[in-house]
Design a protein around this motif. Structure first.
Motif, PDB file in Angstrom:
ATOM      1  N   SER A 123       5.523  85.660 -56.437  1.00 56.63           N
ATOM      2  CA  SER A 123       6.635  84.853 -55.937  1.00 56.63           C
ATOM      3  C   SER A 123       7.926  85.301 -56.631  1.00 56.63           C
ATOM      4  CB  SER A 123       6.340  83.364 -56.148  1.00 56.63           C
ATOM      5  OG  SER A 123       7.318  82.591 -55.483  1.00 56.63           O
ATOM      6  N   THR A 124       8.938  84.472 -56.586  1.00 62.10           N
ATOM      7  CA  THR A 124      10.304  84.935 -56.881  1.00 62.10           C
ATOM      8  C   THR A 124      11.115  83.909 -57.674  1.00 62.10           C
ATOM      9  OG1 THR A 124      12.412  85.442 -55.782  1.00 62.10           O
ATOM     10  CG2 THR A 124      10.924  84.030 -54.588  1.00 62.10           C
ATOM     11  N   ASP A 125      12.128  84.410 -58.376  1.00 62.82           N
ATOM     12  CA  ASP A 125      13.101  83.529 -59.051  1.00 62.82           C
ATOM     13  C   ASP A 125      13.928  82.742 -58.036  1.00 62.82           C
ATOM     14  OD1 ASP A 125      14.152  86.110 -58.337  1.00 62.82           O
ATOM     15  OD2 ASP A 125      16.020  85.563 -59.355  1.00 62.82           O
ATOM     16  N   TYR A 126      13.956  83.174 -56.762  1.00 65.94           N
ATOM     17  CA  TYR A 126      14.767  82.469 -55.766  1.00 65.94           C
ATOM     18  C   TYR A 126      14.173  81.107 -55.390  1.00 65.94           C
ATOM     19  CZ  TYR A 126      17.896  86.466 -55.073  1.00 65.94           C
ATOM     20  OH  TYR A 126      18.832  87.464 -55.238  1.00 65.94           O
ATOM     21  N   VAL A 127      13.053  80.718 -55.995  1.00 66.60           N
ATOM     22  CA  VAL A 127      12.572  79.332 -55.823  1.00 66.60           C
ATOM     23  C   VAL A 127      13.418  78.375 -56.672  1.00 66.60           C
ATOM     24  CG1 VAL A 127      10.191  79.982 -55.280  1.00 66.60           C
ATOM     25  CG2 VAL A 127      10.797  79.490 -57.666  1.00 66.60           C
ATOM     26  N   PHE A 128      14.229  78.920 -57.597  1.00 65.58           N
ATOM     27  CA  PHE A 128      15.074  78.074 -58.458  1.00 65.58           C
ATOM     28  C   PHE A 128      16.500  78.000 -57.902  1.00 65.58           C
ATOM     29  CE2 PHE A 128      11.912  79.834 -61.554  1.00 65.58           C
ATOM     30  CZ  PHE A 128      11.252  78.638 -61.801  1.00 65.58           C
ATOM     31  N   ASP A 129      17.221  76.915 -58.280  1.00 68.12           N
ATOM     32  CA  ASP A 129      18.593  76.787 -57.756  1.00 68.12           C
ATOM     33  C   ASP A 129      19.629  77.481 -58.638  1.00 68.12           C
ATOM     34  OD1 ASP A 129      19.017  75.001 -59.877  1.00 68.12           O
ATOM     35  OD2 ASP A 129      18.840  73.216 -58.625  1.00 68.12           O
ATOM     36  N   GLY A 130      19.227  77.892 -59.858  1.00 65.97           N
ATOM     37  CA  GLY A 130      20.155  78.645 -60.709  1.00 65.97           C
ATOM     38  C   GLY A 130      21.123  77.771 -61.477  1.00 65.97           C
ATOM     39  N   ARG A 131      20.893  76.447 -61.472  1.00 60.82           N
ATOM     40  CA  ARG A 131      21.861  75.549 -62.134  1.00 60.82           C
ATOM     41  C   ARG A 131      21.400  75.076 -63.501  1.00 60.82           C
ATOM     42  NH1 ARG A 131      21.861  72.418 -56.780  1.00 60.82           N
ATOM     43  NH2 ARG A 131      22.969  73.887 -55.438  1.00 60.82           N
ATOM     44  N   LYS A 132      20.277  75.598 -63.990  1.00 65.29           N
ATOM     45  CA  LYS A 132      19.743  75.114 -65.265  1.00 65.29           C
ATOM     46  C   LYS A 132      20.653  75.507 -66.427  1.00 65.29           C
ATOM     47  CE  LYS A 132      15.722  75.619 -68.286  1.00 65.29           C
ATOM     48  NZ  LYS A 132      14.498  76.374 -68.597  1.00 65.29           N
ATOM     49  N   GLY A 133      21.283  76.670 -66.312  1.00 66.66           N
ATOM     50  CA  GLY A 133      22.150  77.145 -67.395  1.00 66.66           C
ATOM     51  C   GLY A 133      21.382  77.843 -68.494  1.00 66.66           C
ATOM     52  N   ALA A 134      20.121  78.117 -68.283  1.00 67.30           N
ATOM     53  CA  ALA A 134      19.290  78.832 -69.258  1.00 67.30           C
ATOM     54  C   ALA A 134      18.169  79.503 -68.473  1.00 67.30           C
ATOM     55  CB  ALA A 134      18.712  77.849 -70.279  1.00 67.30           C
ATOM     56  N   ALA A 135      17.425  80.374 -69.160  1.00 70.30           N
ATOM     57  CA  ALA A 135      16.334  81.085 -68.482  1.00 70.30           C
ATOM     58  C   ALA A 135      15.268  80.092 -68.009  1.00 70.30           C
ATOM     59  CB  ALA A 135      15.733  82.105 -69.426  1.00 70.30           C
ATOM     60  N   TYR A 136      14.671  80.394 -66.867  1.00 67.76           N
ATOM     61  CA  TYR A 136      13.680  79.487 -66.277  1.00 67.76           C
ATOM     62  C   TYR A 136      12.281  79.727 -66.842  1.00 67.76           C
ATOM     63  CZ  TYR A 136      16.879  77.525 -62.887  1.00 67.76           C
ATOM     64  OH  TYR A 136      17.912  76.836 -62.305  1.00 67.76           O
ATOM     65  N   ARG A 137      11.629  78.626 -67.199  1.00 68.25           N
ATOM     66  CA  ARG A 137      10.235  78.664 -67.646  1.00 68.25           C
ATOM     67  C   ARG A 137       9.326  78.347 -66.462  1.00 68.25           C
ATOM     68  NH1 ARG A 137       9.350  78.640 -73.070  1.00 68.25           N
ATOM     69  NH2 ARG A 137       7.320  77.739 -72.659  1.00 68.25           N
ATOM     70  N   GLU A 138       8.040  78.611 -66.663  1.00 69.81           N
ATOM     71  CA  GLU A 138       7.077  78.489 -65.570  1.00 69.81           C
ATOM     72  C   GLU A 138       7.016  77.074 -64.987  1.00 69.81           C
ATOM     73  OE1 GLU A 138       6.648  80.239 -68.280  1.00 69.81           O
ATOM     74  OE2 GLU A 138       5.723  82.164 -67.765  1.00 69.81           O
ATOM     75  N   ASP A 139       7.212  76.055 -65.835  1.00 71.64           N
ATOM     76  CA  ASP A 139       7.041  74.683 -65.339  1.00 71.64           C
ATOM     77  C   ASP A 139       8.365  74.008 -64.972  1.00 71.64           C
ATOM     78  OD1 ASP A 139       7.975  74.523 -67.870  1.00 71.64           O
ATOM     79  OD2 ASP A 139       6.387  73.232 -68.651  1.00 71.64           O
ATOM     80  N   ASP A 140       9.449  74.772 -64.920  1.00 68.62           N
ATOM     81  CA  ASP A 140      10.725  74.172 -64.500  1.00 68.62           C
ATOM     82  C   ASP A 140      10.676  73.794 -63.018  1.00 68.62           C
ATOM     83  OD1 ASP A 140      12.281  74.099 -66.824  1.00 68.62           O
ATOM     84  OD2 ASP A 140      12.728  76.245 -66.670  1.00 68.62           O
ATOM     85  N   LEU A 141      11.489  72.795 -62.679  1.00 72.89           N
ATOM     86  CA  LEU A 141      11.522  72.319 -61.293  1.00 72.89           C
ATOM     87  C   LEU A 141      12.100  73.381 -60.362  1.00 72.89           C
ATOM     88  CD1 LEU A 141      12.736  68.616 -61.247  1.00 72.89           C
ATOM     89  CD2 LEU A 141      10.452  69.545 -60.749  1.00 72.89           C
ATOM     90  N   THR A 142      11.470  73.553 -59.206  1.00 71.82           N
ATOM     91  CA  THR A 142      11.998  74.479 -58.214  1.00 71.82           C
ATOM     92  C   THR A 142      12.928  73.723 -57.259  1.00 71.82           C
ATOM     93  OG1 THR A 142      10.056  74.099 -56.833  1.00 71.82           O
ATOM     94  CG2 THR A 142       9.977  76.000 -58.311  1.00 71.82           C
ATOM     95  N   ASN A 143      13.883  74.460 -56.717  1.00 65.28           N
ATOM     96  CA  ASN A 143      14.830  73.871 -55.763  1.00 65.28           C
ATOM     97  C   ASN A 143      15.524  75.009 -55.022  1.00 65.28           C
ATOM     98  OD1 ASN A 143      16.484  72.058 -54.384  1.00 65.28           O
ATOM     99  ND2 ASN A 143      18.036  72.063 -56.009  1.00 65.28           N
ATOM    100  N   PRO A 144      14.789  75.656 -54.094  1.00 67.52           N
ATOM    101  CA  PRO A 144      15.329  76.875 -53.468  1.00 67.52           C
ATOM    102  C   PRO A 144      16.605  76.613 -52.680  1.00 67.52           C
ATOM    103  CG  PRO A 144      13.231  76.211 -52.456  1.00 67.52           C
ATOM    104  CD  PRO A 144      13.434  75.320 -53.631  1.00 67.52           C
ATOM    105  N   GLN A 145      17.469  77.640 -52.636  1.00 70.50           N
ATOM    106  CA  GLN A 145      18.776  77.530 -51.983  1.00 70.50           C
ATOM    107  C   GLN A 145      18.853  78.313 -50.687  1.00 70.50           C
ATOM    108  OE1 GLN A 145      21.432  75.536 -53.574  1.00 70.50           O
ATOM    109  NE2 GLN A 145      19.397  74.913 -54.239  1.00 70.50           N
TER     110      GLN A 145
END
Ligand code: NAP
Length: 305
Positions: A123-145
């Motif tokens: 899968s891909t980093d594009y499942v994240f919205d990019g608003r965390k302000g830090a590197a994404y960990r495996e259990d972070d919430l997804t919110n695709p854009q």
């Protein structure tokens, strides 16, 4: 002697697929470091029996075809790489994108379960919205854009915990068609480029990812894994590095913002979606610094030209 581990690879003609098949068969992919899997053990002679299926061989959006392919080949492990990867085109091709990236994963997972095969899905980093302000960990919430990101998340949702789910980002390989090839061509032609400073991520060289995937084929750990090269970068940083490697001055790449792009891209990209690979590095060797991998990628074959 043990029989070979039978590995079925979907999307085998894609940029990760070709490098994975090479690595499983004991060859160093073009632009690869040394072909050694990232658990440190070289691929043994006859260790793997590889069945690489291209899009032409198998369309994963057809459930019956996937069931028949797996029932006939009875693999031990399926590395599922087939995907609809055109991020902007997906905005206008929603049902096809979901048929491949969501339903396709479900078909592979179900058919693999029926024959007792382990699944490794990418899968891909594009499942994240990019608003965390830090590197994404495996259990972070997804919110695709984007449609592509949403389809890949839907694919993730088809994976039970025993599936090994790899998230990679900004994948590029010698035999792929990524933006790095455009950067390198422009640098060689003496042109300048403009790249954005407001999209930050982690590069994943497909040859390095392949070395990681072979380690996962052996370990079959299940769960979610973030796998990428070391260090984060903006697309401007990557362009600047490509320019330096190819002997161009710092004026090769000019910094711009996403809002300067003309025409604007159809799909939104996360502003910052670099992947935190701590868990990976606790269990396996790192993929290595992104600058070294990009250098190998853009200079590969230049000695013999
Ligand atoms: N590229 C990236 O930056 C990136 C980043 C993060 C994650 N990923 C994920 O990493 C995996 C590998 O990506 P990649 O970079 O190797 O992509 P790629 O080069 O586009 O390869 C994907 C392959 O899947 C094939 N395919 C498309 N639709 C299919 C279908 N319905 N049935 C069977 N095969 C089909 C494509 O064939 P055709 O070309 O003939 O259609 C292509 O050979 C994918 O899951 C992707 O989503 C990619």
């Amino acid at each position: 002697m043990n029989r070979p581990v039978r590995v079925l690879v979907t999307g085998a003609a894609g940029q990760v697929g070709v490098d994975l098949v090479d690595t499983l068969e004991g060859r160093v992919p073009p632009g690869g470091r040394d072909g050694r899997p990232l658990d440190g053990s070289a691929v043994g002679a006859g260790e793997f029996e590889v069945l690489g299926l291209t899009h032409h061989d198998l369309d994963v959006s057809h459930r019956g075809d996937v069931e028949r392919a797996l029932a006939a080949s009875r693999p031990d492990v399926v590395v599922h790489l087939a995907a609809y990867t055109k991020v902007d085109a997906a905005q206008r091709d929603v049902s096809r994108c979901f048929a491949v990236n969501a339903d396709g994963v479900g078909h592979v997972v179900d058919a693999a379960s029926a024959v007792g095969a382990h699944v490794i899905a990418v899968s891909t980093d594009y499942v994240f919205d990019g608003r965390k302000g830090a590197a994404y960990r495996e259990d972070d919430l997804t919110n695709p854009q984007s449609v592509y990101g949403a389809s890949k998340r839907a694919g993730e949702e088809r994976c039970p915990p025993e599936v090994t789910l790899v998230r990679a980002s900004w994948i590029m390989g010698v035999r792929g068609t990524s933006v790095v090839h455009t950067m390198a061509r422009r640098a060689r032609e003496g042109q300048e480029v403009r790249f954005v400073t407001d999209q930050r991520g982690t590069i994943t060289a497909s040859a390095d990812l392949a070395a990681g995937l072979v380690a996962l084929v052996r370990a079959r750990p299940g769960g979610v894994w973030h796998v990428a090269n070391d260090g984060d970068a903006t697309w401007f940083d990557v362009a600047q590095h490509v320019g330096r490697v190819l002997g161009r001055g710092d004026d090769f790449a000019r910094p711009i913002l996403t809002s300067d792009l003309e025409p604007p891209p159809l799909a939104a990209r996360p502003e910052r979606s670099d992947l935190d690979t701590t868990t990976w590095r606790q269990h396996f060797a790192p993929l290595g610094p992104w600058r070294e991998s990009v250098e190998r990628l853009v200079t590969w074959g230049s000695d013999s030209r």
